[in-house]
Design a protein around this motif. Structure first.
Motif, mmCIF file in Angstrom:
data_model
loop_
_atom_site.group_PDB
_atom_site.id
_atom_site.type_symbol
_atom_site.label_atom_id
_atom_site.label_comp_id
_atom_site.label_asym_id
_atom_site.label_seq_id
_atom_site.Cartn_x
_atom_site.Cartn_y
_atom_site.Cartn_z
ATOM 1 N N LYS A 170 0.943 -1.116 0.025
ATOM 2 C CA LYS A 170 0.097 0.062 -0.177
ATOM 3 C C LYS A 170 0.944 1.201 0.014
ATOM 4 O O LYS A 170 1.687 1.341 0.998
ATOM 5 N N LEU A 191 1.806 3.950 -10.937
ATOM 6 C CA LEU A 191 1.340 2.738 -10.677
ATOM 7 C C LEU A 191 1.819 1.769 -11.507
ATOM 8 O O LEU A 191 2.064 0.722 -11.535
ATOM 9 N N GLU A 208 -6.198 -4.696 -6.735
ATOM 10 C CA GLU A 208 -5.878 -3.554 -6.363
ATOM 11 C C GLU A 208 -6.769 -2.626 -6.515
ATOM 12 O O GLU A 208 -7.861 -2.657 -6.919
ATOM 13 N N GLU A 209 -6.737 -1.663 -5.418
ATOM 14 C CA GLU A 209 -7.860 -0.553 -5.241
ATOM 15 C C GLU A 209 -7.307 0.751 -4.753
ATOM 16 O O GLU A 209 -6.097 0.956 -4.177
ATOM 17 N N ARG A 210 -7.807 1.831 -5.134
ATOM 18 C CA ARG A 210 -7.568 3.051 -4.847
ATOM 19 C C ARG A 210 -8.045 3.362 -3.516
ATOM 20 O O ARG A 210 -9.374 2.999 -3.043
ATOM 21 N N GLN A 211 -7.082 3.888 -2.403
ATOM 22 C CA GLN A 211 -7.719 4.092 -1.187
ATOM 23 C C GLN A 211 -8.437 5.379 -1.350
ATOM 24 O O GLN A 211 -8.185 6.662 -1.849
ATOM 25 N N GLN A 220 -2.237 10.074 -4.547
ATOM 26 C CA GLN A 220 -3.041 9.138 -4.341
ATOM 27 C C GLN A 220 -2.543 7.960 -4.048
ATOM 28 O O GLN A 220 -1.426 7.611 -4.115
ATOM 29 N N TYR A 222 -2.718 3.554 -3.488
ATOM 30 C CA TYR A 222 -3.138 2.377 -4.244
ATOM 31 C C TYR A 222 -2.805 1.095 -3.334
ATOM 32 O O TYR A 222 -1.544 1.322 -2.569
ATOM 33 N N THR A 223 -3.546 -0.188 -3.017
ATOM 34 C CA THR A 223 -3.510 -1.124 -2.376
ATOM 35 C C THR A 223 -3.263 -2.213 -3.410
ATOM 36 O O THR A 223 -4.257 -2.598 -4.079
ATOM 37 N N LEU A 224 -2.108 -3.007 -3.272
ATOM 38 C CA LEU A 224 -1.993 -4.132 -3.998
ATOM 39 C C LEU A 224 -2.060 -5.400 -3.295
ATOM 40 O O LEU A 224 -0.864 -5.502 -2.656
#
Length: 227
Positions: A170, A191, A208-211, A220, A222-224
């Motif tokens: 993250k 990214l 994966e998604e953006r916080q 920004q 991101y969590t992967l």
């Protein structure tokens, strides 16, 4: 400074690491210190992480176990306290700053008894014990590793996983290229570059998604989830 590649942003690898170590030695061992003055986002961050992680945990085929987690770049144990200890039986912490790990022992309180190891080590040199961890959580620290060291670290982390274990990264992501922060001696990668390094390390991105709900003025995040 914007560069297309990490190697263009960082000229002297040794200085890159030693400058970062010196920076963190001057940072107060508090939640606000760990978050660069943005202590107010801690709950938003933890709640987002918990929601992200819980989709992988549990019983059944392909689900990740909950016996042991590793907190990388753990600082005083903010993530260990609020995310990992509530979900895992035991946790290990690794951080380059001994003062932070010392503080963690009181900050974690009674639940800190379930921390088995405090490793004082830079991630470029850290070797997770093979087959030990269900989840290796790496947050706001990959910018302190060169591309080569990050790839090698991810490979060592993969060996450190138990069956169906998970690596979670993250971090801040840049809109373009690689941005060098001269103050704390770190980089922020776009990214696509992070994904590319994950792939070169022999791992794949499961999700994966953006916080959401972070202040507009910060990068920004991101969590992967990797395996």
């Amino acid at each position: 400074m914007l560069a297309a590649r990490m190697v263009d942003a960082v000229e002297d690898e040794t200085a890159f690491y030693s400058k970062a170590e010196r920076y963190w030695q001057e940072v107060p061992p508090t939640v606000d210190g760990m978050l660069g003055g943005y202590g107010s986002i801690s709950s938003i961050d933890i709640n987002g992480s918990k929601k992200f992680l819980q989709r992988f945990l549990g019983d059944g085929k392909g689900k990740t176990g909950t016996s042991c987690a590793l907190d990388c770049g753990a600082g005083i144990g903010r993530i260990t306290k609020r995310l990992l200890l509530p979900l895992f039986r035991t946790v290990d912490l690794v951080d380059v700053t001994q003062e932070f790990l010392d503080k963690a022992k009181t900050y974690l309180g009674e639940e800190g008894k379930r921390v088995e190891n405090y490793f004082c080590c830079g991630l470029q040199d850290f070797e997770p014990e093979p087959g030990r961890y269900d989840v290796i959580w790496i947050q706001w620290v990959i910018g302190h590793l060169t591309d080569d060291h990050l790839m090698r670290f991810l490979q060592r982390c993969q060996k450190g996983l138990r069956p169906d274990g998970l690596i979670v990264v993250k971090d801040n992501v840049a809109y373009e290229g690689v941005v060098l922060d001269e103050v704390d001696s770190s980089v922020c990668r776009e990214l696509a570059l992070v994904r590319d390094l994950v792939c070169k390390a022999g791992l794949r991105v499961l999700h994966e998604e953006r916080q959401e709900n972070f202040p507009d003025e910060i990068y920004q995040v991101y969590t992967l989830a990797l395996r």
